[in-house]
Structure formats: structure tokens, C-alpha cells
Design an enzyme around this catalytic site. Sequence first.
Site, PDB file in Angstrom:
ATOM      1  N   THR A 177      -3.486 -84.624 112.770  1.00 14.43           N
ATOM      2  CA  THR A 177      -2.438 -85.554 112.341  1.00 14.43           C
ATOM      3  C   THR A 177      -1.260 -85.575 113.308  1.00 14.43           C
ATOM      4  O   THR A 177      -0.445 -86.484 113.271  1.00 14.43           O
ATOM      5  CB  THR A 177      -1.882 -85.168 110.957  1.00 14.43           C
ATOM      6  OG1 THR A 177      -1.395 -83.818 111.047  1.00 14.43           O
ATOM      7  CG2 THR A 177      -2.943 -85.262 109.895  1.00 14.43           C
ATOM      8  N   CYS A 228       4.581 -78.416 109.964  1.00 12.98           N
ATOM      9  CA  CYS A 228       5.097 -78.152 108.627  1.00 12.98           C
ATOM     10  C   CYS A 228       5.612 -76.727 108.490  1.00 12.98           C
ATOM     11  O   CYS A 228       5.298 -75.867 109.297  1.00 12.98           O
ATOM     12  CB  CYS A 228       3.958 -78.277 107.606  1.00 12.98           C
ATOM     13  SG  CYS A 228       3.423 -79.953 107.286  1.00 12.98           S
ATOM     14  N   CYS A 265       4.552 -76.011 102.861  1.00 13.70           N
ATOM     15  CA  CYS A 265       4.514 -77.459 102.623  1.00 13.70           C
ATOM     16  C   CYS A 265       3.618 -77.802 101.426  1.00 13.70           C
ATOM     17  O   CYS A 265       2.501 -77.309 101.310  1.00 13.70           O
ATOM     18  CB  CYS A 265       3.994 -78.185 103.854  1.00 13.70           C
ATOM     19  SG  CYS A 265       3.997 -79.970 103.631  1.00 13.70           S
ATOM     20  N   ARG A 313       5.044 -83.841 115.497  1.00 10.01           N
ATOM     21  CA  ARG A 313       6.158 -84.466 114.784  1.00 10.01           C
ATOM     22  C   ARG A 313       6.450 -83.687 113.514  1.00 10.01           C
ATOM     23  O   ARG A 313       5.528 -83.197 112.858  1.00 10.01           O
ATOM     24  CB  ARG A 313       5.783 -85.901 114.385  1.00 10.01           C
ATOM     25  CG  ARG A 313       5.207 -86.727 115.498  1.00 10.01           C
ATOM     26  CD  ARG A 313       4.974 -88.172 115.075  1.00 10.01           C
ATOM     27  NE  ARG A 313       3.932 -88.371 114.083  1.00 10.01           N
ATOM     28  CZ  ARG A 313       2.627 -88.291 114.319  1.00 10.01           C
ATOM     29  NH1 ARG A 313       2.200 -87.985 115.522  1.00 10.01           N
ATOM     30  NH2 ARG A 313       1.751 -88.509 113.371  1.00 10.01           N
ATOM     31  N   CYS A 326       7.075 -82.870 109.686  1.00  5.21           N
ATOM     32  CA  CYS A 326       6.572 -83.442 108.433  1.00  5.21           C
ATOM     33  C   CYS A 326       7.732 -84.032 107.633  1.00  5.21           C
ATOM     34  O   CYS A 326       8.806 -83.452 107.550  1.00  5.21           O
ATOM     35  CB  CYS A 326       5.893 -82.334 107.634  1.00  5.21           C
ATOM     36  SG  CYS A 326       5.473 -82.797 105.958  1.00  5.21           S
ATOM     37  N   CYS A 347       8.134 -81.676 104.012  1.00  4.76           N
ATOM     38  CA  CYS A 347       8.745 -80.337 103.956  1.00  4.76           C
ATOM     39  C   CYS A 347       9.868 -80.173 104.977  1.00  4.76           C
ATOM     40  O   CYS A 347      10.555 -79.161 104.991  1.00  4.76           O
ATOM     41  CB  CYS A 347       7.681 -79.262 104.138  1.00  4.76           C
ATOM     42  SG  CYS A 347       6.893 -79.292 105.753  1.00  4.76           S
TER      43      CYS A 347
HETATM   44 ZN   LIG Z   1       4.907 -80.596 105.516  1.00  2.00          ZN
END
Ligand SMILES: [Zn+2]
Length: 343
Positions: free
Chosen positions: A23, A27, A31, A56, A58, A61
Site C-alpha cells: 500500500t 502506521c 493502528c 506515506r 496512515c 493512526c
Molecule cells: Zn494506520
Amino acid sequence: MMEAFLQGDAAFDGIFVTAVRTTGIFCRPTCPAKKPRPENVHFYGTPREALLSGFRPCKRCRPLEAAGDTPDWLRPLLADLEQDPTRRWRDDDLRQQGLSPERVRRWFQTQHGMTFHAYSRARRLGSALGQVQDGSQVTRAAFASGYGSLSGFQEAFQRYFGASPTDLNRTTVVRVDRITTPLGPMLVAATDTRLCLLEFVDRRMLATQVQRLRRHLDAVFVPDRNDIITRTESEVAEYFDGSRRDFTVPIVTPGTEFQQQVWSALRRIPYGQTVSYRDLAAAVGRPAAVRAVGTTNGLNALAIIVPCHRVIGADGKLVGYGGGVWRKKRLLELEIEAATFAP
Ligand SMILES: [Zn+2]
């Protein structure tokens, strides 16, 4: 860490972050989002490392915000940044939002060990390369054919690298991917036959270097990898473990005749040794052009391979390095150590 992550153990919040290859998102260990497959998870000690590796944060969270202590004055800026990670920020933009650039800089420095501008550069590149991370052929094929579902990524990539699917018919195609090194991730770009860019992803002026190359080579950049990039990756790995002193991967360094002379002179500086800018100017037969030599040194797009880190101030100081003086210091230490133990 995997155990703590799978159990969502709050005791590890702030100790490490988890990043997911598929993805491109990182996190906190706690999370609440659905847990990814363990084989796709990477661990990083700090959000900074995850960011610089192109992940990137999240949105659920918010790993950049240590529990509850993001000051109210900063929230709108963080929200804007997530809204449009491809935006370039200047100090004036911050002022227009009623923020003091110094205050913003200090907060990022304290919280994440990087300046706000370095942070936004990392976000920009992260959103351009984020989905290349998983090496997905689907992403590449979709990019090349202009497939709509990836338009967000494609747009971010285009804003950074200036490619558009219709440009793919142009003469030179430059593939671009990332490699990891002990001093942080590097961006690597190559034509089908030659390496043209090797730079630490957080270096200033990286986007400018890309534009310069694009113009000089009349090239279009696409997210992909080829044999030259794979070969560069293994040669760089050998360099970092001290077993390689000379690089054999073919390179191209577009520039003026003077620039070409300076870059060739750089390649003649022996491993583990340093020269001054003045020595370098003399070596290209332009002893008065110390400044121009310094500027050209800074325009070098092939870090490590064209060893601009071996040029130092006349007083022996490690001045100016695009990738940061701390990296210059580490590269020289590495070479001196390797040369000492295996002369
Ligand atoms: Zn997260």
C-alpha cells in the site's frame, strides 16, 4: 516487533513504525486498520526513516503525531500537506497561513529530526514513487497505458518527473526506481544502456536535477527498473561493504564541455583520498575557476560513482555536499577504513 504489531501492543507505540509494501503506507504498531500480510511489512525505527523510504503516513493512526501532542497551530498545515502532498511549499506560503517558518522548522526538527522542507520533499517523492515500492508490474503497465484508476499516483509521478503517457513515444526512456543503502534510500535512473542519476532521495535540488536530465537527454521518466539499475544496486552494495572501489556500470553525464572535464577529473581522484577545490580547478587547467568548479561539483548527478565527496575545502573542512555533510563524512570514513584494512 512482528508480535507487538500483530497484537497491537500499545507499549510499542512510538518505539517503531510499520510500513506496508503493497500500500506504500506506514502506521503505528497499534493502528486499528486491517492487519496486512506479515511478509509485506517492514519495520522502521522512526517515522523519518519510513518517510525517506517513500512511505506515506496512515490517515487513520497518524504516525507522525505522537499521541495527542500535535499543537493546534500546526494541525491545519499537516492537513493541507496530506490533502496535496505534491505541493511545493515556500516560507512565504507558511507566512500567508499565519505561521512562522522558524517555528514550523523547529517543530519538525524536534519531532522528526528533519526540516519541514525536507519533510515535504520526502512526501512529494513518496507520493510519486509510493506504489512503485511493491515492484508491481500492474502499476507499471497501467502507468504506461494511462489507466485511470491510478490517476492519483500517475499525476504525482508526472508532477515530479514530468512524464505523461503520450510522451512515451519520445526517443529516450529513463527508468527510475529506488535502492536502499546504509546511508538512506537513493533514487536511481537509467536509460537502457547507461546510468544517469544516483542521488539520496532527501537531497535538496533532486527535482531540479531530474528536470535538467530530462531536458539534456530529451527523455521521459517512467517508474520501472532495468539491468543497469540492478547492476548499480549491486555495485553500490559492494561499495558500502568495502569490497568495491571502482564502478564499472556505464554512465552518462550530460553537460557542457567544462562540466564534463570536471566530472572526469573527479573520477580520477583515488578511492579514500581527498583533493581541494583548488586542486581540482588546477587539474582541469582552469586554476582561477575555483568557484565554477565548486558549482559543477554540486551539479553532479551520480553521487558516490562520480566521487564529489572526495573534494574538500582548502583548510581540510568537509564543506558542502548535496546529500548532507554527514554523508560526506561517512563516505570518506568508509573509504579510509576499507583502504587501511585492505590496502
Ligand atoms: Zn494506520
